[in-house]
Design a protein around this motif. Structure first.
Motif, PDB file in Angstrom:
ATOM      1  N   THR A 180      -9.033  13.566  12.015  1.00 38.85           N
ATOM      2  CA  THR A 180      -7.970  12.775  11.415  1.00 38.85           C
ATOM      3  C   THR A 180      -6.630  13.480  11.425  1.00 38.85           C
ATOM      4  N   LEU A 219       0.703   8.726   6.245  1.00 32.93           N
ATOM      5  CA  LEU A 219      -0.645   9.252   6.057  1.00 32.93           C
ATOM      6  C   LEU A 219      -0.666  10.763   6.242  1.00 32.93           C
ATOM      7  N   GLN A 229      -5.681  11.689   3.749  1.00 29.44           N
ATOM      8  CA  GLN A 229      -5.622  10.251   3.492  1.00 29.44           C
ATOM      9  C   GLN A 229      -6.243   9.453   4.628  1.00 29.44           C
ATOM     10  N   ALA A 230      -5.978   9.870   5.869  1.00 32.80           N
ATOM     11  CA  ALA A 230      -6.597   9.194   7.010  1.00 32.80           C
ATOM     12  C   ALA A 230      -8.112   9.334   6.949  1.00 32.80           C
ATOM     13  N   THR A 283      -9.465   6.909   4.353  1.00 36.21           N
ATOM     14  CA  THR A 283      -9.466   5.517   4.808  1.00 36.21           C
ATOM     15  C   THR A 283     -10.580   5.263   5.813  1.00 36.21           C
ATOM     16  N   ARG A 339      -1.902   0.875  -0.848  1.00 29.44           N
ATOM     17  CA  ARG A 339      -2.964   1.868  -0.702  1.00 29.44           C
ATOM     18  C   ARG A 339      -3.524   2.262  -2.070  1.00 29.44           C
ATOM     19  N   GLY A 399      -8.183   5.462  -0.603  1.00 25.60           N
ATOM     20  CA  GLY A 399      -7.981   5.177   0.814  1.00 25.60           C
ATOM     21  C   GLY A 399      -8.130   3.740   1.235  1.00 25.60           C
ATOM     22  N   LEU A 435      -4.616   2.205  10.419  1.00 26.52           N
ATOM     23  CA  LEU A 435      -5.022   3.359  11.233  1.00 26.52           C
ATOM     24  C   LEU A 435      -4.633   3.159  12.696  1.00 26.52           C
TER      25      LEU A 435
END
Length: 359
Positions: free
Chosen positions: A7, A16, A20-21, A24, A294, A298, A325
Motif C-alpha cells: 500500500t 491517503l 490508511q490505504a 481501506t 472516510r 478505512g 483506491l
C-alpha cells in the motif's frame, strides 16, 4: 492482508497514507465472501460491475489472491448466455435479487480481468478467464443497437430493452477495448468486436440523441471522458462545461444536479477522469474534499447531504472505497490502473471518427 510494502504505492498526500490505504483494502477484503463474491457490504447485494470495481481495488493494494477469487466467482456463476444477473442477495449466487441482465454490468469484467493480468502477469489466470470474457462480450454485443449504442438491459423474460444509457455505453466502450486487448493476448482475432467498438465510441462521442436524457446525473457528464471515448481538448471542454453544476467546492461531486448531496463514488470517478486528461491538481483536490466520507477504520460513506450535515444513505460500500483506491492508484502511477483507465495502448476498434478519439 495487504501490508505497508504494497500500500506504500497508494500514498497521496492529503488523501491517503500507507496505513490508511491498508485499512481501506483490508475493509474491502473483510466484506468478501469465502467463495470470492464481493457484495456492497456484508448483507447487501452484489452486482457484477461493483464486484469488479472492488476486485480491481484489491489488486491495487497487492491483494492479488483475493482479486483472482473474485474473477473466478464470475467465471463459475456466469449464465449460459454469457451474462450475469443484475443483482445477487448478499453475493449468494443461488439468490439472484434481479433477474435482468445489464449490458454494462456484463461488459465490465473485461476491464477487471485485463487489470488483474497486468498487475500479476498470471498467464494461467488470463487463459482461464478468457472464455468468460469472450462469452460476456458476445452477450453484450447482442444488445447493441443500429446506432452503435448499447441497449441497457435484457429483462428476465428475455426481452431486450431498446433504450440506451450514455454512462453504460461509455463504460461498455472501455470494456470492449480491454476485451480486444485480451483477444490479442489470446491470439484470437475479433473483427466484429473491432467494428462494434468503433460504432460504440462514435455514438458516445457524437450522438447524444441516441441515449435517454439522464443529464441531471453527473455520471453522464464525466463518464465519456473517464471511459476514454472523449480525449484531448474535447474532454477538457466537456468537463469545464458542467463543472459548476456538479462540483461543490470543498465537498465533492453531486450525484444529481439539483440535489445537495455529494457522493464518494462519483467524486472518485471524476478524479479518475481528470487524471486521464492531465488535470491531476484538480483530481487531488476532489479526493481531498471527500475525506469527510472516510471512517476511522478505512470505510467510506456513500454520500453526504451537506445542508443537514448528514451521511446518507446510512451505508459504507466496497465500491465507494474501491473507486477511491483506483483513483489514488492512477494518480500515483500504478501501471495496471493507468493502462486500463488511461487507455493509450488499448485497441480502439475501427473508429468512424478519429478527430478526437483516443490514440
Amino acid at each position: 492482508m495487504a501490508g505497508a510494502e504494497e500500500t506504500g504505492r497508494l500514498v497521496l498526500p492529503g488523501v491517503l497514507t500507507a496505513a490508511q490505504a491498508e485499512a481501506t483494502a483490508g475493509w474491502i477484503a473483510g466484506q468478501q465472501r469465502a467463495d470470492g463474491a464481493i457484495p456492497w457490504s456484508t448483507g447487501q447485494h452484489l452486482d457484477p460491475w461493483d464486484h469488479v470495481e472492488a476486485a480491481m481495488a484489491l489488486d491495487t493494494a497487492g491483494e492479488h489472491r483475493r482479486a483472482a477469487a473474485a474473477y473466478d466467482w464470475l467465471a463459475e456463476h456466469q449464465n449460459p448466455d454469457g451474462s450475469w444477473y443484475a443483482g445477487y442477495a448478499d453475493g449468494d449466487p443461488t439468490r439472484p435479487s434481479d433477474l435482468g441482465r445489464e449490458s454494462n454490468f456484463c461488459a465490465y469484467p473485461a476491464v477487471g480481468v485485463l487489470h488483474h493480468y497486468l498487475a500479476t502477469g498470471d498467464d494461467a489466470f488470463r487463459r482461464r478467464l478468457w472464455p468468460t470474457v469472450r462469452a460476456a462480450v458476445d452477450f453484450v454485443l447482442r444488445l447493441q443497437r443500429d446506432g452503435g449504442q448499447l441497449g441497457w438491459r435484457q429483462e428476465a423474460d428475455g426481452r431486450a430493452v431498446p433504450d440506451a444509457l450514455l454512462t453504460g455505453s461509455a463504460s461498455g466502450y472501455q470494456a470492449l477495448r480491454c476485451a480486444l486487448a485480451l483477444a490479442e493476448l489470446a491470439g484470437e482475432a475479433q473483427p466484429d468486436w473491432e467494428i462494434a467498438a468503433g460504432r460504440l465510441g462514435h455514438a458516445v462521442r457524437r450522438h447524444p440523441e441516441l441515449f435517454l436524457d439522464k443529464s441531471r446525473y453527473s455520471m453522464d457528464w464525466y463518464y465519456p471522458v473517464l471511459a476514454g471515448a472523449v480525449r484531448g481538448q474535447a474532454a477538457s471542454e466537456r468537463l469545464d462545461r458542467h463543472w459548476a453544476e456538479f462540483v461543490v467546492p470543498g465537498l465533492g461531486v453531486r450525484c444529481v444536479r439539483e440535489n445537495p448531496w455529494v457522493t464518494g463514488g462519483e467524486s472518485a470517478e471524476l478524479a479518475l477522469a481528470l487524471w486521464s486528461v492531465g488535470r491531476e491538481r484538480e483530481a487531488v483536490e476532489i479526493l481531498r474534499a471527500i475525506g469527510r466520507l472516510r471512517t476511522a477504520d478505512g470505510r467510506y460513506w456513500t454520500g453526504y447531504v451537506y445542508p443537514d450535515d448528514a451521511f446518507w444513505p446510512v451505508e459504507q460500500t466496497t465500491w465507494t472505497a474501491g473507486a477511491v483506491l483506483l483513483a489514488v492508484a492512477a494518480l500515483t502511477g500504478d501501471p495496471p490502473t493507468t493502462a486500463v483507465f488511461g487507455g493509450a495502448r488499448l485497441p480502439r476498434g475501427l473508429d468512424r471518427d478519429c478527430r478526437d478519439c483516443p490514440r
